[in-house]
Design a protein around this motif. Structure first.
Motif, short mmCIF file in Angstrom:
data_model
loop_
_atom_site.label_atom_id
_atom_site.label_comp_id
_atom_site.label_asym_id
_atom_site.label_seq_id
_atom_site.Cartn_x
_atom_site.Cartn_y
_atom_site.Cartn_z
N TRP A 10 60.25 40.94 44.67
CA TRP A 10 59.40 40.75 45.86
C TRP A 10 57.93 40.51 45.51
O TRP A 10 57.20 39.94 46.31
CB TRP A 10 59.48 41.98 46.77
CG TRP A 10 60.87 42.32 47.20
CD1 TRP A 10 61.64 41.66 48.12
CD2 TRP A 10 61.67 43.40 46.72
NE1 TRP A 10 62.86 42.26 48.24
CE2 TRP A 10 62.91 43.34 47.40
CE3 TRP A 10 61.46 44.43 45.79
CZ2 TRP A 10 63.93 44.26 47.17
CZ3 TRP A 10 62.47 45.34 45.56
CH2 TRP A 10 63.69 45.24 46.25
N LEU A 11 57.49 40.95 44.33
CA LEU A 11 56.07 40.91 44.01
C LEU A 11 55.79 40.06 42.79
O LEU A 11 56.67 39.86 41.94
CB LEU A 11 55.55 42.34 43.75
CG LEU A 11 55.81 43.39 44.83
CD1 LEU A 11 55.37 44.77 44.33
CD2 LEU A 11 55.11 43.03 46.13
N THR A 12 54.56 39.56 42.68
CA THR A 12 54.14 38.87 41.46
C THR A 12 53.80 39.92 40.40
O THR A 12 53.63 41.11 40.70
CB THR A 12 52.90 38.01 41.72
OG1 THR A 12 51.78 38.86 42.05
CG2 THR A 12 53.14 37.04 42.89
N TRP A 13 53.67 39.46 39.16
CA TRP A 13 53.38 40.41 38.08
C TRP A 13 52.03 41.10 38.30
O TRP A 13 51.86 42.26 37.95
CB TRP A 13 53.41 39.71 36.72
CG TRP A 13 52.30 38.74 36.46
CD1 TRP A 13 52.31 37.39 36.76
CD2 TRP A 13 51.02 39.01 35.87
NE1 TRP A 13 51.13 36.81 36.38
CE2 TRP A 13 50.31 37.77 35.82
CE3 TRP A 13 50.41 40.15 35.37
CZ2 TRP A 13 49.03 37.66 35.31
CZ3 TRP A 13 49.12 40.05 34.85
CH2 TRP A 13 48.45 38.82 34.82
N ARG A 14 51.10 40.38 38.93
CA ARG A 14 49.78 40.97 39.19
C ARG A 14 49.87 42.11 40.19
O ARG A 14 49.24 43.16 40.02
CB ARG A 14 48.82 39.89 39.70
CG ARG A 14 48.52 38.80 38.68
CD ARG A 14 47.57 37.75 39.26
NE ARG A 14 47.34 36.64 38.34
CZ ARG A 14 46.43 36.63 37.39
NH1 ARG A 14 45.64 37.68 37.22
NH2 ARG A 14 46.27 35.58 36.60
N ILE A 15 50.66 41.92 41.23
CA ILE A 15 50.80 42.96 42.26
C ILE A 15 51.61 44.14 41.71
O ILE A 15 51.39 45.29 42.09
CB ILE A 15 51.44 42.39 43.54
CG1 ILE A 15 50.62 41.21 44.05
CG2 ILE A 15 51.53 43.46 44.61
CD1 ILE A 15 49.16 41.55 44.33
N VAL A 16 52.55 43.86 40.81
CA VAL A 16 53.30 44.94 40.17
C VAL A 16 52.35 45.87 39.42
O VAL A 16 52.41 47.10 39.54
CB VAL A 16 54.37 44.38 39.21
CG1 VAL A 16 54.97 45.51 38.37
CG2 VAL A 16 55.48 43.68 39.97
N LEU A 17 51.43 45.28 38.64
CA LEU A 17 50.45 46.08 37.91
C LEU A 17 49.49 46.79 38.85
O LEU A 17 49.09 47.94 38.59
CB LEU A 17 49.67 45.19 36.93
CG LEU A 17 50.47 44.62 35.76
CD1 LEU A 17 49.59 43.73 34.90
CD2 LEU A 17 51.09 45.73 34.91
N LEU A 18 49.12 46.13 39.94
CA LEU A 18 48.23 46.77 40.91
C LEU A 18 48.92 47.95 41.59
O LEU A 18 48.30 49.00 41.83
CB LEU A 18 47.80 45.74 41.97
CG LEU A 18 46.60 46.13 42.84
CD1 LEU A 18 45.36 46.36 41.99
CD2 LEU A 18 46.35 45.05 43.89
N THR A 19 50.21 47.81 41.86
CA THR A 19 50.99 48.91 42.44
C THR A 19 51.06 50.09 41.48
O THR A 19 50.90 51.26 41.88
CB THR A 19 52.42 48.43 42.78
OG1 THR A 19 52.35 47.33 43.69
CG2 THR A 19 53.24 49.55 43.40
N TRP A 20 51.29 49.78 40.20
CA TRP A 20 51.34 50.86 39.20
C TRP A 20 49.97 51.51 39.02
O TRP A 20 49.87 52.71 38.79
CB TRP A 20 51.86 50.33 37.88
CG TRP A 20 52.29 51.43 36.96
CD1 TRP A 20 51.65 51.89 35.85
CD2 TRP A 20 53.45 52.26 37.10
NE1 TRP A 20 52.33 52.93 35.28
CE2 TRP A 20 53.45 53.18 36.03
CE3 TRP A 20 54.49 52.29 38.01
CZ2 TRP A 20 54.44 54.12 35.85
CZ3 TRP A 20 55.49 53.23 37.85
CH2 TRP A 20 55.46 54.13 36.77
N SER A 21 48.91 50.70 39.16
CA SER A 21 47.56 51.23 39.10
C SER A 21 47.33 52.25 40.20
O SER A 21 46.72 53.31 39.97
CB SER A 21 46.53 50.10 39.23
OG SER A 21 45.23 50.60 39.41
N ALA A 22 47.82 51.96 41.40
CA ALA A 22 47.67 52.89 42.53
C ALA A 22 48.36 54.22 42.22
O ALA A 22 47.81 55.30 42.49
CB ALA A 22 48.24 52.28 43.80
N ALA A 23 49.56 54.15 41.64
CA ALA A 23 50.29 55.38 41.28
C ALA A 23 49.53 56.17 40.23
O ALA A 23 49.43 57.41 40.31
CB ALA A 23 51.69 55.02 40.78
N ALA A 24 48.97 55.47 39.24
CA ALA A 24 48.22 56.15 38.18
C ALA A 24 46.94 56.79 38.72
O ALA A 24 46.60 57.93 38.35
CB ALA A 24 47.87 55.15 37.07
#
Length: 337
Positions: free
Chosen positions: A170-184
């Motif tokens: 569902w997401l681009t690689w950039r949004i995947v990293l941004l999502t993981w950034s939010a969790a971190a």
């Protein structure tokens, strides 16, 4: 250790009393480790988006490794100034913040710099986490606590490709990293507000001790063997998704799912490795493991179809068993060279 440093350390307590500290440290370790290995399953998409070559893609992992190499060299200095808790805090915040620019950055040199920062930030966690756990928890419970903390790397190798395979639907690689950034960052905030333990300073490395250890030939033998194993483990893991997608035409989601599941063999093999080592001895076990791991790594480059899938499951199992033997033998050789 000086008296002042001893007084700074907490009174060790049973594992049950400090389980929250251990779990929090393990979760921080997991988030940082996944951040490092997440780039491997995302690399085919990153390479296509940035229009970079395979060698340039490999250089990205090199920059992260350089940052991770620098981290242990300066972790003692950092923790001596801001305590181990402060170091863990800085590590968590830096990992999360360094991921945010990936949402829009396209310059490969800026990306390399960000990856070096991620490697450095993730790398300073481990020394302070181990120091915190062994200071806060009684020695007889170190095995339990450290096992919980050290479960983060194998779980990261298993889960990172599966997380990427799921989110990339569902997401681009950039949004995947941004999502993981939010969790971190949410975890970093929680640790800043509620985290406990590690409220004592680290120690600046003693050059005399470094010289003593570096003077042992057995130390350098272990370094070389460990470097070879890490190259076959983390190095292959980093480039394998790209290899499967570009050279074998595998769909990215399928490749990441396959790699994630293959890492389970490593978890299983760790338990069998102890039994095998007891039967034939440490050095013969390590020799057989390195030989078979080398052969399996060679076969990764020439096999195809179902045979390739089989060797993808075998190779990480062999190398995972090596690390268990390496730790035991390294300890023995440093004590009795």
């Amino acid at each position: 250790m000086q008296d002042a440093e001893i007084n700074d350390c907490p009174m060790p307590e049973p594992f049950r009393a400090k389980i929250t500290i251990t779990l929090f440290a393990a979760w921080l370790f997991y988030l940082g480790f996944v951040t490092r290995v997440m780039f491997a399953p995302l690399m085919p998409a990153i390479e296509q988006d940035l229009k970079i070559s395979h060698s340039q893609a490999g250089s990205l992992f090199l920059m992260m490794s350089i940052g991770y190499l620098i981290a242990p060299l300066c972790s003692g200095l950092i923790s001596s100034k801001i305590n181990h808790r402060g170091t863990l805090n800085i590590s968590a915040w830096a990992v999360g913040l360094a991921l945010i620019p990936f949402a829009f950055v396209k310059n490969i040199w800026i990306i390399r710099l960000l990856l070096m920062i991620i490697g450095l930030a993730a790398g300073i966690h481990l020394p302070s986490a181990i120091a915190t756990i062994t200071a806060e928890i009684k020695k007889e419970d170190w095995g339990k606590a450290l096992s919980v903390h050290q479960s983060a790397p194998p779980l990261s190798f298993v889960s990172a490709p599966l997380i990427a395979a799921l989110l990339m639907n569902w997401l681009t690689w950039r949004i995947v990293l941004l999502t993981w950034s939010a969790a971190a960052l949410l975890t970093a905030l929680a640790y800043s507000l509620k985290g406990k333990g590690g409220d004592f300073p680290g120690r600046i490395p003693n050059l005399g001790n470094v010289k003593y250890i570096a003077g042992k030939p057995s130390f350098w033998i272990m370094v070389i063997l460990f470097a070879m194993a890490m190259g076959g483990n983390a190095g292959i893991y980093a480039m394998l998704p790209l290899f499967l997608v570009t050279d074998h035409g595998m769909e990215l989601t399928k490749a990441n799912t396959l790699i994630g599941l293959s890492q389970l063999s490593g978890l299983i093999m760790v338990f069998a490795a102890g039994w095998i080592t007891d039967k034939i001895g440490q050095k013969p076990a390590m020799a057989v493991t390195l030989l078979t791991a080398g052969i399996s790594t060679f076969l990764l480059g020439i096999l195809k179809d179902q045979w390739l899938v089989i060797i993808i499951f075998i190779q990480p199992a062999l190398l995972s068993s090596f690390f268990l033997r390496h730790l035991v033998l390294c300890h023995a050789l440093l004590r009795h060279p």
